[in-house]
Scaffold this motif. Structure first.
Motif, PDB file in Angstrom:
ATOM      1  N   ALA A 168       0.653   8.605  14.356  1.00 19.90           N
ATOM      2  CA  ALA A 168       1.517   9.740  13.996  1.00 19.90           C
ATOM      3  C   ALA A 168       2.852   9.253  13.436  1.00 19.90           C
ATOM      4  N   GLY A 169       3.200   9.769  12.264  1.00 15.56           N
ATOM      5  CA  GLY A 169       4.446   9.386  11.604  1.00 15.56           C
ATOM      6  C   GLY A 169       4.285   8.257  10.608  1.00 15.56           C
ATOM      7  N   SER A 170       3.159   7.561  10.631  1.00 14.71           N
ATOM      8  CA  SER A 170       2.930   6.457   9.685  1.00 14.71           C
ATOM      9  C   SER A 170       2.565   7.007   8.308  1.00 14.71           C
ATOM     10  N   PHE A 171       2.999   6.319   7.289  1.00 18.67           N
ATOM     11  CA  PHE A 171       2.789   6.761   5.912  1.00 18.67           C
ATOM     12  C   PHE A 171       1.404   6.342   5.424  1.00 18.67           C
ATOM     13  N   ASN A 179      -3.798   1.979   6.802  1.00 18.06           N
ATOM     14  CA  ASN A 179      -4.283   0.651   6.431  1.00 18.06           C
ATOM     15  C   ASN A 179      -4.828   0.617   5.003  1.00 18.06           C
ATOM     16  N   ARG A 180      -5.475   1.703   4.615  1.00 15.92           N
ATOM     17  CA  ARG A 180      -5.986   1.767   3.239  1.00 15.92           C
ATOM     18  C   ARG A 180      -4.828   1.831   2.245  1.00 15.92           C
ATOM     19  N   PHE A 181      -3.803   2.638   2.579  1.00 15.38           N
ATOM     20  CA  PHE A 181      -2.615   2.647   1.716  1.00 15.38           C
ATOM     21  C   PHE A 181      -1.947   1.283   1.738  1.00 15.38           C
ATOM     22  N   GLY A 182      -1.867   0.667   2.918  1.00 18.71           N
ATOM     23  CA  GLY A 182      -1.243  -0.652   3.036  1.00 18.71           C
ATOM     24  C   GLY A 182      -1.921  -1.690   2.168  1.00 18.71           C
ATOM     25  N   ALA A 183      -3.237  -1.630   2.071  1.00 19.51           N
ATOM     26  CA  ALA A 183      -3.979  -2.584   1.240  1.00 19.51           C
ATOM     27  C   ALA A 183      -3.620  -2.411  -0.232  1.00 19.51           C
ATOM     28  N   ILE A 184      -3.517  -1.147  -0.673  1.00 25.80           N
ATOM     29  CA  ILE A 184      -3.145  -0.874  -2.062  1.00 25.80           C
ATOM     30  C   ILE A 184      -1.718  -1.335  -2.335  1.00 25.80           C
ATOM     31  N   ALA A 185      -0.807  -1.004  -1.410  1.00 26.38           N
ATOM     32  CA  ALA A 185       0.600  -1.383  -1.586  1.00 26.38           C
ATOM     33  C   ALA A 185       0.767  -2.903  -1.560  1.00 26.38           C
ATOM     34  N   ALA A 186       0.030  -3.577  -0.691  1.00 23.42           N
ATOM     35  CA  ALA A 186       0.121  -5.041  -0.605  1.00 23.42           C
ATOM     36  C   ALA A 186      -0.386  -5.689  -1.891  1.00 23.42           C
ATOM     37  N   THR A 187      -1.470  -5.153  -2.447  1.00 27.60           N
ATOM     38  CA  THR A 187      -1.991  -5.675  -3.708  1.00 27.60           C
ATOM     39  C   THR A 187      -0.988  -5.470  -4.833  1.00 27.60           C
ATOM     40  N   LEU A 188      -0.365  -4.284  -4.862  1.00 26.30           N
ATOM     41  CA  LEU A 188       0.664  -4.009  -5.862  1.00 26.30           C
ATOM     42  C   LEU A 188       1.847  -4.953  -5.678  1.00 26.30           C
ATOM     43  N   LEU A 189       2.240  -5.178  -4.448  1.00 24.36           N
ATOM     44  CA  LEU A 189       3.365  -6.066  -4.154  1.00 24.36           C
ATOM     45  C   LEU A 189       3.129  -7.451  -4.738  1.00 24.36           C
ATOM     46  N   VAL A 190       1.940  -7.979  -4.563  1.00 23.82           N
ATOM     47  CA  VAL A 190       1.616  -9.322  -5.048  1.00 23.82           C
ATOM     48  C   VAL A 190       1.570  -9.354  -6.578  1.00 23.82           C
ATOM     49  N   ILE A 219       7.341   1.049   5.943  1.00 22.76           N
ATOM     50  CA  ILE A 219       7.289   2.416   6.469  1.00 22.76           C
ATOM     51  C   ILE A 219       5.866   2.797   6.870  1.00 22.76           C
ATOM     52  N   SER A 220       4.892   2.293   6.130  1.00 21.90           N
ATOM     53  CA  SER A 220       3.498   2.627   6.436  1.00 21.90           C
ATOM     54  C   SER A 220       3.072   2.101   7.795  1.00 21.90           C
ATOM     55  N   SER A 221       3.818   1.129   8.325  1.00 24.25           N
ATOM     56  CA  SER A 221       3.566   0.520   9.633  1.00 24.25           C
ATOM     57  C   SER A 221       2.201  -0.147   9.734  1.00 24.25           C
ATOM     58  N   SER A 222       1.656  -0.559   8.590  1.00 23.70           N
ATOM     59  CA  SER A 222       0.403  -1.305   8.581  1.00 23.70           C
ATOM     60  C   SER A 222       0.737  -2.786   8.732  1.00 23.70           C
ATOM     61  N   VAL A 223       0.712  -3.259   9.970  1.00 21.19           N
ATOM     62  CA  VAL A 223       1.073  -4.649  10.250  1.00 21.19           C
ATOM     63  C   VAL A 223       0.117  -5.601   9.544  1.00 21.19           C
ATOM     64  N   THR A 224      -1.159  -5.264   9.531  1.00 19.73           N
ATOM     65  CA  THR A 224      -2.151  -6.120   8.876  1.00 19.73           C
ATOM     66  C   THR A 224      -1.816  -6.311   7.406  1.00 19.73           C
ATOM     67  N   ALA A 225      -1.544  -5.217   6.702  1.00 18.00           N
ATOM     68  CA  ALA A 225      -1.229  -5.296   5.276  1.00 18.00           C
ATOM     69  C   ALA A 225       0.068  -6.052   5.035  1.00 18.00           C
ATOM     70  N   LEU A 226       1.046  -5.856   5.908  1.00 19.27           N
ATOM     71  CA  LEU A 226       2.335  -6.518   5.750  1.00 19.27           C
ATOM     72  C   LEU A 226       2.192  -8.034   5.914  1.00 19.27           C
ATOM     73  N   VAL A 227       1.479  -8.456   6.951  1.00 17.10           N
ATOM     74  CA  VAL A 227       1.284  -9.894   7.201  1.00 17.10           C
ATOM     75  C   VAL A 227       0.473 -10.527   6.077  1.00 17.10           C
ATOM     76  N   LEU A 228      -0.591  -9.863   5.664  1.00 14.69           N
ATOM     77  CA  LEU A 228      -1.445 -10.435   4.632  1.00 14.69           C
ATOM     78  C   LEU A 228      -0.769 -10.447   3.268  1.00 14.69           C
TER      79      LEU A 228
END
Length: 424
Positions: A168-171, A179-190, A219-228
């Motif tokens: 709750a509250g995660s983007f 996590n799915r958004f985090g994967a997209i954002a992480a790919t874009l970041l790279v 903000i998405s609070s996807s720790v997995t995506a952030l670390v990877l």
């Protein structure tokens, strides 16, 4: 008459430009579709805001258009398809899994509606666009998905943010979960990092977008995506800093391997203590429980061929037992490789690994020979694909842009006219 000749030439050029633009728009739209951008909706709803009939129309529209474009360039299509027989073996093996599937009707439905269309789109992209163009189209798709998610947060925050449960509250933007958004954002970041540092022309906007994308990822609070994503950024720097030539480099590579092995040994041997200290769940949100049950109980009965494409997680009979082993029945195993084995067995996984390994070897050669963002893209994407599937399932779930990009890269790297000719 003399005045009409240049006008005719300009019309011809303009017509070709319009056709090229239309094909690129179609490709970006298709990538967004398989990314899952159009399926946004409330968490407690089985369907998104866009009616399922419209989604179906989009799917078959992409299907038909892709077939038409491939048929118009049949020679190039066949040449591209036959350039990588391992890809054909992989797709063929998964496609005929209905022969031994535990739910043949579901397997046929998934193969027909998802697997084949994604393969055809990958074939079209590989036969139509160069590696440089594919990199550009991927960035455009990721940027549109990212900004659409931001827009959704402004206009419909109740959809863009998780409203219930532990998240709750995660983007989550336009995607099913954070996590799915985090994967997209992480790919874009790279990709933005590559544009900023390795593009032939300086991309000033990439720096600002890099910071903004990182902030949204937090903000998405996807720790997995952030670390990877951080690991992938380090990987980009590593690929461009060192070249596998000379004794000094061999020494550095060996030292890096030694340090990495030591690092992972410490983490593995002190797994629970480290996670407890960080305030995290030692089971990684029940992932370790799910993995153990899948490996020890579910995979062995169908070890070599699997349960069939899409059959396992759609069957209440096959997923029984998870409620006791992992305290709930998950939507997937949270590991792309385990899910691939569940669907296609060790044979399917072996075929996938061969396709990935051949593509990765060629991609690394390309990256080490050219300091160019677009030529670095295949090796980084293939690396991120492995990392991201360790804790999430981005190989077999649908919609799935990762599978489309994976196959298009594998097919492209098999063709010398696009990029391998420069490698000798």
């Amino acid at each position: 008459m003399e005045a009409q000749i240049p006008i005719f030439g300009l019309d011809k050029i303009s017509s070709q430009n319009r056709l090229d633009f239309a094909e690129k728009v179609f490709t970006v739209f298709s990538l967004l579709f398989f990314m899952g951008v159009f399926g946004f909706g409330p968490e407690d709803s089985e369907t998104g805001i866009i009616p399922s009939s419209v989604i179906t129309l989009m799917r078959y529209g992409i299907y038909a258009t892709t077939l038409l474009l491939l048929a118009l360039r049949i020679k190039s299509t066949l040449k591209t398809a036959l350039s990588n027989k391992w890809v054909l073996c992989l797709i063929s093996f998964i496609s005929i899994s209905f022969l031994w599937s535990q739910d043949p009707s579901t397997t046929v439905d998934v193969v027909w509606k998802e697997l084949i269309p994604m393969f055809l789109l990958s074939l079209y992209i590989a036969s139509r666009f160069t590696i440089e163009q594919q990199f550009s189209l991927a960035i455009q798709s990721l940027l549109i998905a990212f900004f659409f998610s931001i827009l959704l947060a402004i206009v419909m925050p109740s959809i863009a943010f998780h409203q219930t449960g532990d998240y709750a509250g995660s983007f989550r933007g336009a995607f099913g979960d954070k996590n799915r958004f985090g994967a997209i954002a992480a790919t874009l970041l790279v990709t933005l990092f590559m544009l900023k540092n390795y593009a032939e022309k300086k991309q000033g906007w990439a720096s600002a977008m890099l910071v903004f994308c990182f902030a949204i990822l937090v903000i998405s609070s996807s720790v997995t995506a952030l670390v990877l994503s951080v690991a992938s950024l380090l990987l980009v720097s590593l690929y461009q800093k060192f070249k596998w030539m000379g004794k000094k480099t061999i020494l550095l590579v060996n030292l890096s391997i030694l340090i990495s092995m030591s690092f992972f040994y410490v983490i593995i041997s002190r797994w629970i203590e480290i996670l407890t200290f960080l305030g995290r769940d030692p089971t990684l949100s029940a992932r370790t429980l799910i993995w153990n049950y899948v490996i020890t109980t579910k995979i062995p009965p169908h070890l070599y061929f699997g349960y069939g494409k899409g059959a396992f997680w759609s069957s209440e009979r096959l997923t029984s037992g998870f409620e006791h082993a992992a305290f709930h029945i998950p939507a997937h195993s949270h590991n792309g490789f385990l899910d691939l084995i569940l669907e296609a067995g060790l044979i399917g996984f072996a075929l996938f690994f061969v396709v990935w390994l051949v593509a990765y070897t060629r991609a690394v050669r390309l990256a080490y020979n050219f300091k160019k963002a677009s030529y670095l893209w295949p090796s980084i994407f293939l690396s991120m694909m492995i990392l991201f599937n360790l804790f999430e399932s981005y190989l077999v779930l649908f919609p799935n842009i990762n599978w489309v990009l994976f196959l298009s890269i594998a097919l492209s790297l098999s063709q010398k006219p696009f990029c391998l000719r420069a490698l000798g």
